[in-house]
Enzyme design. Structure first.
Site, PDB file in Angstrom:
ATOM      1  N   SER A 100       0.770  -1.112   0.130  1.00 19.12           N
ATOM      2  CA  SER A 100       0.150  -0.080   0.091  1.00 19.12           C
ATOM      3  C   SER A 100       0.893   1.300   0.051  1.00 19.12           C
ATOM      4  O   SER A 100       1.651   1.477   0.832  1.00 19.12           O
ATOM      5  CB  SER A 100      -0.853   0.140   1.108  1.00 19.12           C
ATOM      6  OG  SER A 100      -2.000  -1.098   1.196  1.00 19.12           O
ATOM      7  N   LYS A 175      -7.580   1.726  -2.590  1.00 13.16           N
ATOM      8  CA  LYS A 175      -6.991   1.270  -1.108  1.00 13.16           C
ATOM      9  C   LYS A 175      -6.668   2.552   0.043  1.00 13.16           C
ATOM     10  O   LYS A 175      -7.099   2.162   1.148  1.00 13.16           O
ATOM     11  CB  LYS A 175      -5.551   0.726  -1.333  1.00 13.16           C
ATOM     12  CG  LYS A 175      -4.645   0.627  -0.082  1.00 13.16           C
ATOM     13  CD  LYS A 175      -5.311  -0.901   0.738  1.00 13.16           C
ATOM     14  CE  LYS A 175      -4.606  -0.980   1.858  1.00 13.16           C
ATOM     15  NZ  LYS A 175      -4.543  -2.180   2.610  1.00 13.16           N
ATOM     16  N   LYS A 243       0.586   5.735   8.297  1.00  9.96           N
ATOM     17  CA  LYS A 243       1.189   6.223   6.688  1.00  9.96           C
ATOM     18  C   LYS A 243       0.149   6.142   5.894  1.00  9.96           C
ATOM     19  O   LYS A 243       0.103   7.007   4.994  1.00  9.96           O
ATOM     20  CB  LYS A 243       2.350   4.853   6.345  1.00  9.96           C
ATOM     21  CG  LYS A 243       2.911   4.896   5.189  1.00  9.96           C
ATOM     22  CD  LYS A 243       2.154   3.816   4.011  1.00  9.96           C
ATOM     23  CE  LYS A 243       2.081   2.604   4.607  1.00  9.96           C
ATOM     24  NZ  LYS A 243       1.538   1.394   3.484  1.00  9.96           N
TER      25      LYS A 243
END
Length: 299
Positions: A100, A175, A243
């Site tokens: 990701s 995502k 993140k």
């Protein structure tokens, strides 16, 4: 093992990468793996795969290379440079990055790989450790239709819902949206848990009935026991969700989309990390609500 299936190189054998690569072995694929920790390579070998001491060694004979590493810098580190994937994989190979990362990193990777004759898909996943183990991940893909079609059998050995979302970077964009929804959902559940407990309600009963109605969700189903037991062993670490919240808030700014609630939850995730909880599962957002509510931490 000799068969007609493509030879797979797997780079990154962490919480997600290990069970995913093992599912490919179970599906009959020849998998050669490389990662930074030797014990993770040993685990792959014990499951019937092969170990490699370097990226170059892992990808040399591969038809398909799959990467599953924490973030954009690691993808760039394994892809580029003299010891990286692009310099050592054969022309015509397919690189499937399941990490990701930022959509822009995926777009750049596809562009740079094209110069080497390497096809690329960004294929990040949702479903966490349990989804990886059970091979029921949701896989959002960005790239060319023909490459997506070629990758389908491999992706079907790893997940259940597999969708081409658009050109390079689209998988990462979807995502990012996924991580926004999950974080906000966990935060809402965490607030409900503290509210219910402070009200003296039977929490197990309350979460059961809530999960049967419109408030029910995959998040609540998967994380209910984490909340009840205060068990925050990581399926997906707060550090990684931090993140991802950075990715989605930045990408949303770039396209001019407002994320008012997402921005607040991003700050709550950052706060949890600052409190030293970055290594815990993202269900530990509950600890942030407990702190704010003056409730003693139970774990």
């Amino acid at each position: 093992m000799s068969n007609n299936l493509p030879k797979v190189a797997w780079i990154g054998l962490g919480i997600m990468g290990s069970p995913m690569s093992e599912n490919l072995i179970k599906a009959g694929y020849d998998v050669t793996g490389h990662t930074l920790e030797q014990d993770k390579i040993d685990r792959l070998v014990a499951a019937g795969g092969k170990g490699a001491g370097s990226i170059a060694e892992a990808v040399r004979d591969a038809d398909v290379v799959i990467t599953m590493v924490p973030a954009s810098p690691q993808v760039e580190a394994v892809a580029y440079g003299p010891d990286g994937i692009l310099e050592n994989v054969r022309s015509g190979a397919l690189l499937i990055d399941m990490s990701s990362i930022t959509p822009q990193t995926s777009v750049d990777l596809a562009k740079n790989a094209q110069d080497k004759g390497v096809r690329v898909l960004d294929a990040p996943v949702s479903g966490g450790e349990a989804g990886a183990v059970e091979a029921v991940l949701s896989i959002m893909v960005g790239g060319e239709q023909a490459d997506f079609d070629a990758a389908q059998p491999i992706l079907r050995a790893l997940g259940r819902t597999i969708v081409l979302c658009g050109p390079h970077g689209s998988g990462q964009t979807v995502k990012a949206a996924n991580q926004l929804i999950v974080a906000v959902n966990i935060q809402a559940c965490a607030e409900a848990v503290v509210f219910l407990e402070k009200s003296g309600v039977d929490l197990t009963a309350a979460l059961d009935v809530l999960n049967g109605g419109l408030a029910g969700s995959t998040v609540l189903t998967r994380k209910k026991d984490n909340f009840l037991r205060r068990d925050f062993a990581p399926g997906f670490r707060i550090d990684l969700h931090h993140k991802d919240m950075g990715i989605v808030t930045d990408a949303a700014r770039t396209v001019g989309a407002a994320l008012p609630v997402g921005a607040v939850v991003a700050q709550l995730v950052a706060s949890l990390r600052a409190q030293g909880d970055g290594g815990l599962d993202h269900s530990a957002l509950l600890r942030g609500v407990e702190r704010l509510s003056g409730q003693p931490l139970q774990a």
